[in-house]
Design an enzyme around this catalytic site. Structure first.
Site, PDB file in Angstrom:
ATOM      1  CG  LEU A   1      11.111   1.710   0.852  1.00  0.00           C
ATOM      2  CD1 LEU A   1      10.598   0.359   1.328  1.00  0.00           C
ATOM      3  CD2 LEU A   1      10.193   2.251  -0.238  1.00  0.00           C
ATOM      4  CG  ASP A   2      16.194  -0.771   3.722  1.00  0.00           C
ATOM      5  OD1 ASP A   2      16.041  -0.158   4.790  1.00  0.00           O
ATOM      6  OD2 ASP A   2      16.212  -2.009   3.626  1.00  0.00           O
TER       7      ASP A   2
END
Length: 257
Positions: free
Chosen positions: A122-123
Site C-alpha cells: 500500500l503506497d
C-alpha cells in the site's frame, strides 16, 4: 576379506537410507515458514548473499533439513513460530517494507515482538487496510491469486469528477505499467460516486500505483486514497490501530484460498 567388504557395503547402504529418510525443505519455504519473508523475497535474500546454512553461504533452490542452522541477515531462524494474522489501518507516511534502513518502515511502526511482514503493498502516501503475518504460505496464496481478489478503496480527487470520467475508468483506461515499462489497459472495475470529488472503486488487479495512474488518465489528481476492504475483510480500525484476524475471518480466508 569378502565378508568384510560386504559388511562395509551394508553399513554404507544403511547410512544412505537413514539420510534419505530425513525430511528436507526448500530453503525459501523454510525462510517463509519462519515468518521472515515471502518465498520470492527469500530467494532475493539468498541471491544477495544474505543467507547462510551451517555457516556456508546459501544458493537459490537448495534443500535443507530441520537440523541445519539457517541465518538470514544475522537472524537465526526457526520454523516453530506461532502463526499470527494481523489487520492494520496503515496511516499515510508509512512504507510497506521490512527494510529497517528505510525511514518510516512498517516493521518499526508495528514494533511487533516477532518478525512479521506485509501481504502485498500500500503506497506510502495511501492509507487503510494492510495485512501482516509470519505465514509465508498465506502470503504466497494471496499474492498468487491477487487479481482474483476484490480490493475496495475510497478515492478523493482535487476537483469534481464527471460521470463520463468515472465510466471511462470503470471500462478501463491506458496506464503505464512501471514494472514492464509499457502501457496497458486496466481491467474493468466497479466505481460508485460518493460526492462530487470522491468515489469508491473495487479493483480485481494490482498494478503499481494503479488508482493514481487511472485518475491521471482522466486528468485528475488523487489527494486521498484509502483501502477499506480486501476480499471479505472490512476495515474497522482507526488510523494506526491494528488487531488480530478473528476465528471467523480466518475460516473464511482459508475457504477463499
Amino acid at each position: 576379506m569378502k565378508h568384510a567388504v560386504e559388511k562395509k557395503s551394508n553399513e554404507d547402504t544403511s547410512i544412505e537410507i537413514n539420510h534419505q529418510a530425513q525430511e528436507t525443505y526448500r530453503l525459501n519455504k523454510f525462510i517463509s515458514d519462519s515468518g521472515y519473508a515471502s518465498r520470492r523475497a527469500s530467494d532475493r535474500l539468498v541471491e544477495d548473499g544474505k543467507v547462510s546454512v551451517d555457516g556456508v553461504q546459501a544458493i537459490v533452490g537448495m534443500k535443507i533439513t530441520k537440523d541445519q542452522e539457517v541465518v538470514v541477515e544475522g537472524h537465526v531462524l526457526s520454523r516453530e513460530t506461532k502463526r499470527v494474522y494481523i489487520m492494520l489501518n496503515k496511516p499515510t507516511g508509512i512504507t510497506c517494507t521490512t527494510d529497517l534502513d528505510i525511514e518510516g518502515n512498517i516493521s518499526e511502526f508495528m514494533n511487533y515482538p516477532s518478525i512479521i511482514f506485509p501481504i502485498g503493498r500500500l503506497d506510502k502516501d495511501s492509507s487503510g487496510m494492510i495485512l501482516l503475518t509470519n505465514d509465508g504460505d498465506v502470503v504466497n496464496k494471496i499474492l498468487r491469486e491477487e487479481n482474483n481478489h476484490d480490493k475496495e478503496y475510497i478515492v478523493t480527487v482535487e476537483k469534481p469528477i464527471t460521470d463520463s470520467e468515472l465510466r471511462r475508468m470503470a471500462q478501463g483506461v491506458k496506464i503505464l505499467n512501471a514494472a514492464k515499462k509499457e502501457y496497458q489497459v486496466t481491467r474493468p472495475c466497479e466505481i460508485k460516486r460518493i460526492s462530487p470529488n470522491s468515489y469508491s472503486i473495487v479493483l480485481h488487479q494490482g498494478l503499481n500505483r494503479q488508482i493514481r495512474r487511472m485518475a491521471t488518465a482522466v486528468t485528475h489528481h488523487v489527494i486521498k486514497l484509502e483501502r477499506i476492504r480486501m476480499m471479505h475483510l472490512k476495515l474497522d480500525l482507526k488510523p494506526g490501530e491494528w488487531r488480530y484476524l478473528t476465528t471467523l475471518e480466518m475460516k473464511e480466508l482459508n475457504e477463499i484460498l
